[in-house]
Design an enzyme around this catalytic site. Structure first.
Site, short mmCIF file in Angstrom:
data_model
loop_
_atom_site.label_atom_id
_atom_site.label_comp_id
_atom_site.label_asym_id
_atom_site.label_seq_id
_atom_site.Cartn_x
_atom_site.Cartn_y
_atom_site.Cartn_z
N GLU A 1 -0.33 13.93 0.48
CA GLU A 1 -0.93 12.59 0.58
C GLU A 1 -1.77 12.44 1.83
O GLU A 1 -1.28 12.67 2.94
CB GLU A 1 0.19 11.53 0.56
CG GLU A 1 -0.36 10.11 0.55
CD GLU A 1 0.74 9.05 0.32
OE1 GLU A 1 1.73 9.34 -0.38
OE2 GLU A 1 0.58 7.95 0.86
N LYS B 1 9.71 3.93 0.46
CA LYS B 1 8.85 5.05 0.01
C LYS B 1 8.02 5.54 1.20
O LYS B 1 7.84 6.75 1.40
CB LYS B 1 7.97 4.60 -1.14
CG LYS B 1 7.20 5.73 -1.82
CD LYS B 1 5.86 6.03 -1.18
CE LYS B 1 5.14 7.16 -1.93
NZ LYS B 1 3.89 7.56 -1.27
N ASP C 1 16.41 20.39 0.63
CA ASP C 1 16.42 19.82 -0.72
C ASP C 1 16.06 18.34 -0.63
O ASP C 1 16.92 17.49 -0.37
CB ASP C 1 17.82 20.03 -1.32
CG ASP C 1 17.93 19.49 -2.74
OD1 ASP C 1 17.05 18.72 -3.17
OD2 ASP C 1 18.93 19.83 -3.41
N HIS D 1 -7.43 5.02 4.09
CA HIS D 1 -7.16 5.81 2.89
C HIS D 1 -8.47 6.23 2.23
O HIS D 1 -8.59 7.34 1.73
CB HIS D 1 -6.36 4.97 1.88
CG HIS D 1 -4.89 5.20 1.99
ND1 HIS D 1 -4.02 4.97 0.98
CD2 HIS D 1 -4.14 5.64 3.01
CE1 HIS D 1 -2.80 5.26 1.36
NE2 HIS D 1 -2.85 5.66 2.59
C1 MEV Z 1 2.10 4.74 0.75
O1 MEV Z 1 2.37 6.09 0.43
C2 MEV Z 1 3.22 4.14 1.57
C3 MEV Z 1 3.07 2.65 1.88
O2 MEV Z 1 2.91 1.90 0.67
C4 MEV Z 1 4.34 2.23 2.59
C5 MEV Z 1 4.48 0.74 2.81
O3 MEV Z 1 3.88 -0.06 2.05
O4 MEV Z 1 5.24 0.39 3.74
C6 MEV Z 1 1.85 2.38 2.72
#
Ligand code: MEV
Length: 387
Positions: free
Chosen positions: A39, A223, A239, A337
């Site tokens: 990413e 995430k 893992d 991004h």
């Molecule tokens: C993207 O990979 C992760 C984010 O969405 C985390 C977040 O919103 O805190 C930017």
């Protein structure tokens, strides 16, 4: 060759970019942190966050003893209470047999630590008794040793309980093996791009608040944390599915799914972040030493134990979380991004590596960041080259 020895039916090796996040200080030690991740933005954001927290001395981290839980499921137990008492009375014998089954882990200072029973008298398949065995796995992740011990103990547990052992397997909810990290810095240090530092800090705290009360936001928040943690897990041959499973189970431990980290602004105007999650990682066993890049990444990190690796990973998760919240609370994440996305489109359109920067720059400058546009630009390059 090596890949073919690691899995069955191997047809190749699937590569991921491996990068370094610089600027980290964890428990006073300067670190270069390797991450394997596809990413865009994650590495840049991480190095940036680690640099910002140098003003507060970096990250402090600690961890529990590396204790994993194994489960043995006992079914067809006619008298749950009698079985429970028989197993409790044989506690010393069971733990000794577990140590005998655990092999070299005991010589390295690990071994069986505790046992506990959980009864489910009205399970869908009848009365069920489940033994939880706590095993200190030292620097191994522990799946192999825990599974061997659970399988090896089954006959003894069957004879003590009068039941039948079905599942004999470790639990990936490694809640006894947690790592924690924290960091702080004066909010004024967050000033930048025309933004007042205190205001940025307040918006980070507000963003964190939603993840503390709402599963929709908590999932995305976590995430982002796992972007950092998984990157290190993959780079070091750990893992990451086990780590993910444990992290999310911990986030939902009280029945509601919540954030793994918290951000607060204290009375002195310092922004304070903290994180806690289970981190079942190893520095020996599995792919950690077999995979040459994993061995190299562990060397780059210079870790002396699995606990130290877990502590660094907790700090990386917290740093990644800060980077995401800061971007979200200020300019949003799309601008950064999009620049990186433009590079990926240029690559996908077949731009030669030495022209990727140029094509991406043209895409961004024109505000038209699409694959079709990148393909047109690459075709234009080829036309120019053939003339
Ligand atoms: C993207 O990979 C992760 C984010 O969405 C985390 C977040 O919103 O805190 C930017």
């Amino acid at each position: 060759m090596l890949a073919g020895q690691m899995i069955e039916n191997c047809i190749g090796v699937f590569g991921l970019p491996l990068g370094i996040a610089p600027n980290f200080i964890v428990n006073g030690r300067e670190l270069l942190v390797p991450l394997a991740i596809e990413e865009p933005s994650v590495l840049a954001a991480l190095g940036n966050a680690a640099r910002i927290f140098r003003a507060g001395g970096g990250f402090s981290a600690d961890s529990d003893e590396p204790v994993m839980t194994g489960q043995v499921q006992l079914l067809d137990v006619t008298d749950i209470e009698a079985a429970r008492s028989a197993i409790e009375r044989a506690r010393t014998e069971i733990l000794a047999q577990a140590d005998a089954l655990a092999g070299s882990i005991v010589a390295r200072g690990g071994g069986a630590r505790d046992l506990k029973l959980r009864a489910f008298p009205q399970s869908p398949v009848g009365p069920m008794l489940v033994l939880h065995l706590a095993i200190d796995c030292r620097d191994a992740m522990g799946a192999n040793v825990v599974n061997s011990v659970c399988e090896g103990l089954a006959p003894l547990l069957e004879s003590l309980s009068g039941g039948r052992a079905n599942l004999r397997i470790l639990s990936n909810f490694s809640d006894r093996r947690r790592a924690r990290a924290s960091c702080s810095l004066p909010a004024a240090e967050l000033e930048g791009n025309g933004q007042d530092g205190l205001n940025v800090a307040k918006r980070i705290v507000e963003s964190s608040a939603l993840a503390e009360i709402d599963p929709w936001r908590a999932t995305t928040h976590n995430k982002g944390i796992m972007n950092g943690i998984d990157g290190v897990a993959i780079a070091t041959g750990n893992d990451w599915r086990a780590i993910e499973a444990g992290a999310h189970a911990w986030a939902a431990r009280d029945g509601d799914y919540r954030s793994l980290s918290h951000w607060r602004l204290d009375e002195d105007g310092d922004l304070r972040g903290s994180i806690e999650l289970p981190l079942a990682v190893g520095t020996v066993g599995g792919a950690t030493r077999v995979h040459p890049l994993a061995a190299l990444c562990l060397k780059i990190l210079g870790v002396s134990s699995a606990r130290e690796l877990a502590e660094i990973m907790a700090a990386v998760g917290l740093a990644q979380n800060f980077a995401a919240l800061r971007a979200l609370a200020t300019e949003g994440i799309q601008r950064g991004h999009m620049n990186l996305h433009a590079r990926q489109l240029a690559l996908a359109a077949g731009a030669p590596p030495e022209r990727v920067g140029e094509i991406a720059g043209t895409l961004v400058a024109g505000g038209d960041i699409r694959l079709g546009r990148a393909q047109d630009l690459v075709a234009g390059l080829q036309d120019g080259d053939s003339r």
